[in-house]
Scaffold this active site. Structure first.
Site, PDB file in Angstrom:
ATOM      1  CD  GLU A 151       0.306   1.068   3.143  1.00  0.00           C
ATOM      2  OE1 GLU A 151      -0.162   2.143   2.750  1.00  0.00           O
ATOM      3  OE2 GLU A 151       1.219   0.983   3.983  1.00  0.00           O
ATOM      4  CD  GLU A 155      -0.290   7.256  10.152  1.00  0.00           C
ATOM      5  OE1 GLU A 155      -0.375   8.197  10.952  1.00  0.00           O
ATOM      6  OE2 GLU A 155       0.294   6.190  10.411  1.00  0.00           O
ATOM      7  N   GLY A 256      11.872  20.391   6.993  1.00  0.00           N
ATOM      8  CA  GLY A 256      11.138  20.454   8.252  1.00  0.00           C
ATOM      9  C   GLY A 256      11.898  19.764   9.358  1.00  0.00           C
ATOM     10  N   GLY A 260       9.117  11.455  10.578  1.00  0.00           N
ATOM     11  CA  GLY A 260       8.701  10.496  11.605  1.00  0.00           C
ATOM     12  C   GLY A 260       7.586   9.617  11.080  1.00  0.00           C
ATOM     13  CB  CYS A 263       5.703   4.348   7.037  1.00  0.00           C
ATOM     14  SG  CYS A 263       3.994   3.959   7.396  1.00  0.00           S
ATOM     15  CE  LYS A 266       6.526  -0.217   9.873  1.00  0.00           C
ATOM     16  NZ  LYS A 266       6.425  -1.150   8.766  1.00  0.00           N
ATOM     17  CE  LYS A 324       0.955  12.229   7.482  1.00  0.00           C
ATOM     18  NZ  LYS A 324       0.898  11.817   6.100  1.00  0.00           N
TER      19      LYS A 324
HETATM   20  C1  UGA Z   1       4.360   7.195   4.135  1.00  0.00           C
HETATM   21  C2  UGA Z   1       4.342   7.214   2.596  1.00  0.00           C
HETATM   22  O1  UGA Z   1       4.256   8.542   2.116  1.00  0.00           O
HETATM   23  C3  UGA Z   1       3.167   6.384   2.059  1.00  0.00           C
HETATM   24  O2  UGA Z   1       3.224   6.323   0.649  1.00  0.00           O
HETATM   25  C4  UGA Z   1       3.259   4.977   2.632  1.00  0.00           C
HETATM   26  O3  UGA Z   1       2.188   4.153   2.206  1.00  0.00           O
HETATM   27  C5  UGA Z   1       3.249   5.043   4.144  1.00  0.00           C
HETATM   28  O4  UGA Z   1       4.367   5.843   4.584  1.00  0.00           O
HETATM   29  C6  UGA Z   1       3.367   3.623   4.671  1.00  0.00           C
HETATM   30  O5  UGA Z   1       4.400   2.992   4.435  1.00  0.00           O
HETATM   31  O6  UGA Z   1       2.394   3.105   5.223  1.00  0.00           O
HETATM   32  P1  UGA Z   1       3.093   8.536   6.092  1.00  0.00           P
HETATM   33  O7  UGA Z   1       4.161   7.991   6.975  1.00  0.00           O
HETATM   34  O8  UGA Z   1       1.686   8.386   6.493  1.00  0.00           O
HETATM   35  O9  UGA Z   1       3.200   7.863   4.610  1.00  0.00           O
HETATM   36  O10 UGA Z   1       3.336  10.089   5.918  1.00  0.00           O
HETATM   37  P2  UGA Z   1       4.109  11.059   4.900  1.00  0.00           P
HETATM   38  O11 UGA Z   1       3.167  12.080   4.440  1.00  0.00           O
HETATM   39  O12 UGA Z   1       4.846  10.314   3.887  1.00  0.00           O
HETATM   40  O13 UGA Z   1       5.156  11.769   5.902  1.00  0.00           O
HETATM   41  C7  UGA Z   1       6.205  11.063   6.541  1.00  0.00           C
HETATM   42  C8  UGA Z   1       7.127  12.040   7.242  1.00  0.00           C
HETATM   43  O14 UGA Z   1       7.823  12.838   6.302  1.00  0.00           O
HETATM   44  C9  UGA Z   1       6.409  13.021   8.164  1.00  0.00           C
HETATM   45  O15 UGA Z   1       7.173  13.203   9.336  1.00  0.00           O
HETATM   46  C10 UGA Z   1       6.347  14.301   7.342  1.00  0.00           C
HETATM   47  O16 UGA Z   1       6.265  15.458   8.137  1.00  0.00           O
HETATM   48  C11 UGA Z   1       7.674  14.218   6.614  1.00  0.00           C
HETATM   49  N1  UGA Z   1       7.716  15.021   5.359  1.00  0.00           N
HETATM   50  C12 UGA Z   1       6.965  14.675   4.283  1.00  0.00           C
HETATM   51  C13 UGA Z   1       8.583  16.117   5.278  1.00  0.00           C
HETATM   52  O17 UGA Z   1       9.283  16.459   6.254  1.00  0.00           O
HETATM   53  N2  UGA Z   1       8.648  16.806   4.114  1.00  0.00           N
HETATM   54  C14 UGA Z   1       7.917  16.476   3.031  1.00  0.00           C
HETATM   55  O18 UGA Z   1       8.042  17.158   1.984  1.00  0.00           O
HETATM   56  C15 UGA Z   1       7.044  15.388   3.122  1.00  0.00           C
END
Ligand code: UGA
Length: 432
Positions: A151, A155, A256, A260, A263, A266, A324
């Site tokens: 997937e 979130e 940023g 965290g 996903c 880990k 986030k």
């Molecule tokens: C992430 C992936 O984006 C999904 O595609 C994947 O399915 C999911 O993990 C998973 O393996 O289940 P998620 O962890 O929910 O999704 O959130 P993200 O939006 O990807 O953000 C992850 C981290 O990166 C957060 O701490 C967010 O603040 C940070 N982030 C994201 C940044 O610092 N800068 C960005 O430009 C984007």
């Protein structure tokens, strides 16, 4: 089609509900009776925008059911999705697959007609092979097929990501399963999602490689942000400048705090573990993990400088503490490192999060939850904008904060430096 989702966490619940909304009959199974009872009353265990309406709608329509009876649910379904957790083992990089294997064992006891068993949980390469071995101990090979279907749901955006995916990855060389699954995903494919049929092992690696790539992109821009701060360049200009090159792409280039969530941390660790076991070095990902681990300390050093080394008795407010915006998830949130550090140095912390109080901070003296922005900020010396919820974007802090000379440290660059300057507010962002 008749589907069974084993595990009602983010992945199982969101996917199950969305599949039901596409017209399938779905049973979501979990061992946790309390959770299932709540779900039957449409009480959702997680914060995910839009999920409760979708649960209510499909439950009412009878397409979505909740159950604790795995045996019966497997027997009634044609396709079984394993959507259980694969956390990092304690003090190790390796993923803990015990829940996946125990689900496989339970499934194997209940196969009487052909079933497709899908690993949707994020699992290391060869897990599908192991699941197949477990099931084949009890079931003849022509009665089941084990497929990897990772997937890519974020979130907070999970429903949109389910309905409009860039791609659907199906890892199987079994023609019958491939045909059935293409049909299952047809409503999404016909809206533009690319359908990728590959080997099971490749599908398993695609998931880890995607998350590790995105984590690398973020770490790259975070490190560039450090350089921008020294050279007086705005990192946002750099993000736009490089991101408009289609080969690079502009998404996931927002500097940023340390990334965290449940996903990226880990999965990057588990990918390194997989590489180590295959005697291959993924030095780039090791550097990403290391850089991200150090990032919170780096930002804390910056806070110390901003406060001119005087943290003791300073009133510091955190706006948002989850990893986030648009989620209530605290897993691997950088606030879990930052708040205890500042608290230990004698700061008085107040925090507000739209998803409420967090038990993670209960044990700290002088860390207080306030249930609105005004109460959290009014006495502050320093406001740290930790996540970018919409409700933080237009706050008139000059009106709210009673302290003169209060400072804003905007970890998500949601405010304009120029506007802050105009309003005589001391403002710091990331990479500018
Ligand atoms: C992430 C992936 O984006 C999904 O595609 C994947 O399915 C999911 O993990 C998973 O393996 O289940 P998620 O962890 O929910 O999704 O959130 P993200 O939006 O990807 O953000 C992850 C981290 O990166 C957060 O701490 C967010 O603040 C940070 N982030 C994201 C940044 O610092 N800068 C960005 O430009 C984007």
């Amino acid at each position: 089609m008749k589907l069974c989702m084993i595990g009602t966490g983010y992945v199982g619940l969101v996917s199950g509900v969305c599949f039901a909304d596409l017209g399938n009959e779905v049973i979501c199974v979990d061992k946790d009776k309390l959770k299932i009872n709540k779900l039957k009353k449409s009480i959702i265990p997680i914060y995910e925008p839009g999920l409760d309406e979708l649960v209510k709608k499909n439950f009412k329509a009878g397409r979505l059911k909740f159950s604790t009876d795995l045996a019966e649910s497997v027997q009634k379904s044609n396709i079984i999705f394993i959507c259980v957790g694969t956390p990092t083992k304690k003090n190790r990089y390796e993923a803990d697959l015990s829940q996946v294997y125990s689900a496989a064992k339970e499934i194997s006891k209940n196969i009487k007609s052909f079933k497709i068993i899908i690993n949707k949980s994020t699992v290391p390469v060869t897990t599908g092979d192991n699941v197949e071995k477990i099931i084949s101990k009890k079931v003849k090979h022509n009665l089941f097929s084990v497929v990897s279907n990772p997937e890519f749901l974020r979130e907070g955006e999970a429903i949109r990501d389910f309905i409009y995916p860039d791609r659907v990855v199906i890892g199987t060389k079994n023609k019958k399963s491939n045909k059935i699954l293409k049909n299952l995903y047809l409503p999404l494919i016909s809206k533009g999602a690319k359908y990728i049929n590959t080997s099971r092992r490749a599908a398993e690696l695609i998931k880890y490689a995607s998350n590790a790539f995105l984590a690398t992109k973020i770490t790259y821009i975070n490190e560039l942000a450090n350089l921008c701060e020294k050279l007086k360049i705005n990192v946002e200009d750099v993000s736009i400048g490089i991101g408009t090159d289609k080969r690079i792409g502009g998404r996931f280039l927002r500097a940023g705090p340390a990334y965290g969530g449940s996903c990226f941390p880990k999965d990057t660790r588990a990918l390194i573990d997989t590489a180590n076991k295959s005697k291959t070095s993924l030095s780039l990902i090791k550097t990403v993990v290391d850089s991200n681990d150090k990032r919170s300390n780096l930002l804390l050093k910056r806070i110390t400088t901003i406060l001119k080394n005087k943290i003791k008795n300073k009133k510091i407010t955190f706006l948002g503490v989850t990893f986030k915006a648009n989620t209530d998830d605290m897993r691997e949130s950088s606030s879990l490192k930052m708040i205890p550090f500042l608290n230990k140095k004698g700061a008085k912390i107040r925090y507000y999060d739209p998803t409420g109080k967090k038990s993670e901070f209960d044990k700290f003296k002088n860390v207080e939850f306030k249930n609105n922005i005004k109460d959290a900020c009014e006495l502050s010396d320093l406001i740290i904008l930790h996540t970018e919820w919409n409700e933080f974007k237009l706050i008139d802090l000059k009106k709210i904060v009673k302290k003169k000379n209060f400072i804003i440290y905007d970890l998500r660059n949601i405010y304009s430096s120029e506007k802050m300057k105009k309003n005589n507010i001391k403002y710091f962002g990331i990479g500018k």
